[in-house]
Design a protein around this motif. Structure first.
Motif, PDB file in Angstrom:
ATOM      1  N   ALA A 152     -83.336 -43.109 -40.313  1.00  0.00           N
ATOM      2  CA  ALA A 152     -82.194 -42.180 -40.428  1.00  0.00           C
ATOM      3  C   ALA A 152     -82.048 -41.405 -39.116  1.00  0.00           C
ATOM      4  CB  ALA A 152     -82.444 -41.223 -41.578  1.00  0.00           C
ATOM      5  N   VAL A 153     -80.806 -41.161 -38.737  1.00  0.00           N
ATOM      6  CA  VAL A 153     -80.550 -40.425 -37.491  1.00  0.00           C
ATOM      7  C   VAL A 153     -80.311 -38.965 -37.840  1.00  0.00           C
ATOM      8  CG1 VAL A 153     -78.991 -40.235 -35.505  1.00  0.00           C
ATOM      9  CG2 VAL A 153     -79.429 -42.474 -36.532  1.00  0.00           C
ATOM     10  N   THR A 154     -81.014 -38.055 -37.160  1.00  0.00           N
ATOM     11  CA  THR A 154     -80.762 -36.640 -37.404  1.00  0.00           C
ATOM     12  C   THR A 154     -79.749 -36.132 -36.369  1.00  0.00           C
ATOM     13  OG1 THR A 154     -82.654 -36.067 -36.050  1.00  0.00           O
ATOM     14  CG2 THR A 154     -83.036 -36.184 -38.413  1.00  0.00           C
ATOM     15  N   TYR A 155     -79.053 -35.044 -36.713  1.00  0.00           N
ATOM     16  CA  TYR A 155     -77.999 -34.523 -35.851  1.00  0.00           C
ATOM     17  C   TYR A 155     -78.561 -34.187 -34.462  1.00  0.00           C
ATOM     18  CZ  TYR A 155     -73.839 -32.071 -34.344  1.00  0.00           C
ATOM     19  OH  TYR A 155     -72.716 -31.706 -33.641  1.00  0.00           O
TER      20      TYR A 155
ATOM     21  N   GLU B 175     -79.775 -36.192 -32.315  1.00  0.00           N
ATOM     22  CA  GLU B 175     -80.807 -37.117 -31.836  1.00  0.00           C
ATOM     23  C   GLU B 175     -80.188 -38.163 -30.899  1.00  0.00           C
ATOM     24  OE1 GLU B 175     -83.495 -38.177 -34.885  1.00  0.00           O
ATOM     25  OE2 GLU B 175     -84.060 -40.036 -33.903  1.00  0.00           O
TER      26      GLU B 175
ATOM     27  N   THR C 279     -72.651 -36.024 -30.850  1.00  0.00           N
ATOM     28  CA  THR C 279     -73.436 -34.982 -31.527  1.00  0.00           C
ATOM     29  C   THR C 279     -74.351 -34.256 -30.535  1.00  0.00           C
ATOM     30  OG1 THR C 279     -75.186 -36.552 -32.093  1.00  0.00           O
ATOM     31  CG2 THR C 279     -73.466 -36.201 -33.753  1.00  0.00           C
TER      32      THR C 279
ATOM     33  N   TYR D 197     -79.881 -26.310 -28.646  1.00  0.00           N
ATOM     34  CA  TYR D 197     -81.052 -26.899 -27.979  1.00  0.00           C
ATOM     35  C   TYR D 197     -80.924 -26.715 -26.462  1.00  0.00           C
ATOM     36  CZ  TYR D 197     -84.047 -30.924 -26.540  1.00  0.00           C
ATOM     37  OH  TYR D 197     -84.982 -31.734 -25.953  1.00  0.00           O
TER      38      TYR D 197
END
Ligand code: SAM
Length: 326
Positions: A222-225, A227, A254, A12
């Motif tokens: 839910a936590v996404t990678y 985030e 992360t 990112y």
């Protein structure tokens, strides 16, 4: 694929395309603005495109265009169009919304789906006090147009002690009616003064407690990678609320972000003071391979978190977020 020395996938890019801004948010810069760099000291669009292309070869999946205010720089729409040709790359934009509305149809044509809009208050007078500009109506209208046009909208609000805590609930309330994310950000010391920020009275846990005390049983999402926001849904509401512990730095484990400032400085962490002058390097006439190898080398010695990065700085934090991009 680009990995850092802690095994984190670097997929990112946050790309600041200008250091100029048309607002003067007091937590970001002084009233008179900062000393803007002459245009030739900024990366050109061609240089930026080349860097993105090289990171794309290394597995880049998402690029966020930021600044300064990205829509202020001439050529931005053509640049976004070029980026949209990189298949599979998610292109996102962060804006203060002042110049946004007229660009919405084109942004949609270019496949941009996600826009972060900075909005610290729903009160016209407080918006003016915070930003030192009287632009609330155009920003709010741009937000409504984005929602109508089906963009994934995230509102970013910096929470500042004694300035806008009364806006936390009204901003969160927007998620009842609209399918948007409202994210509250801890204030960071990147205000261009070199004096740090006021004591962090509103840290992430206090913001969450405040929301819970009003909205009751918010459901954690839910936590996404990668985030950064801890997100919650208020039962029955269409959108969600989130809290970003940007000063407490709870999410570094992360972190998948590569940062490039408008001056072409690579940052491997928001809290470092720039680890490599990529602009000068490119202007020496280096090859694409050398650009890719540079990223591999830089991320091979990345601090494990924002505290270590801050400790490694040569000086105190004195930059404005407008030259970093957030
Ligand atoms: N002009 C665009 C905008 O307003 O969204 C992009 C650039 S702005 C620097 C990016 C983000 O950084 C904004 O959401 C802004 O609120 C945030 N920001 C700026 N200074 C900050 C600070 N001292 N602490 C926390 N967030 C900050």
């Amino acid at each position: 694929m680009l990995y850092d020395n802690h095994g984190r996938e670097m997929t990112y890019l946050r790309l600041a395309v200008t250091d100029r801004c048309n607002l003067r948010c007091f937590y970001c810069m002084p009233e008179e603005g900062i000393h803007y760099m002459p245009e030739k000291q900024l990366l050109t669009w061609e240089e930026m495109l080349r860097i993105v292309q090289q990171l794309y070869v290394l597995g880049l999946r998402k690029v966020r265009i930021t600044g300064g205010e990205p829509l202020l720089r001439q050529g931005i729409m053509e640049f976004l169009e070029e980026l949209s040709r990189l298949e599979g790359l998610e292109v996102c934009l962060t804006s203060n919304g002042v110049l946004l509305e007229k660009h919405i149809p084109k942004l949609k044509d270019y496949g941009i789906r996600s826009i972060n809009l900075s909005l610290d208050s729903l009160d016209r007078k407080r918006f003016h006090q915070i930003t030192r500009r009287d632009d609330f109506d155009v920003v709010y209208s741009a937000m409504l147009r984005l929602i109508e046009a089906d963009f994934k909208v995230k509102i970013n609000a910096v929470v500042m002690d004694g300035k806008n805590e009364q806006d936390i609930l009204t901003l969160a309330q927007l998620t009842e009616q609209y399918p948007i994310s409202v994210r509250f950000i801890e204030e960071m010391p990147f205000n261009g003064s070199g004096k740090g920020s006021a004591i962090l009275n509103w840290d992430f846990s206090k913001i969450v407690d405040h929301l819970k005390s009003h909205f009751g049983n918010m459901q954690p999402m839910a936590v996404t990678y990668g985030e950064t926001a801890l997100r919650y849904q208020i039962p029955g509401f269409k959108g969600d609320v989130g809290v970003i512990a940007a000063f407490s730095r709870t999410f570094c484990g992360t972190c998948n972000r590569i940062r490039l400032t408008a001056m072409g400085e690579v940052k491997t962490c928001l809290y470092d003071d720039g680890v490599f002058d990529l602009k000068s390097f490119i202007r020496q006439g280096v090859s694409d391979e050398e650009i890719r190898q540079t990223f591999i080398t830089l991320f091979g010695s990345r601090p494990k978190d924002g505290f270590e990065a801050e400790k490694n700085r040569k000086g105190i934090i004195n930059e404005s977020m407008t030259s970093i991009g957030g």
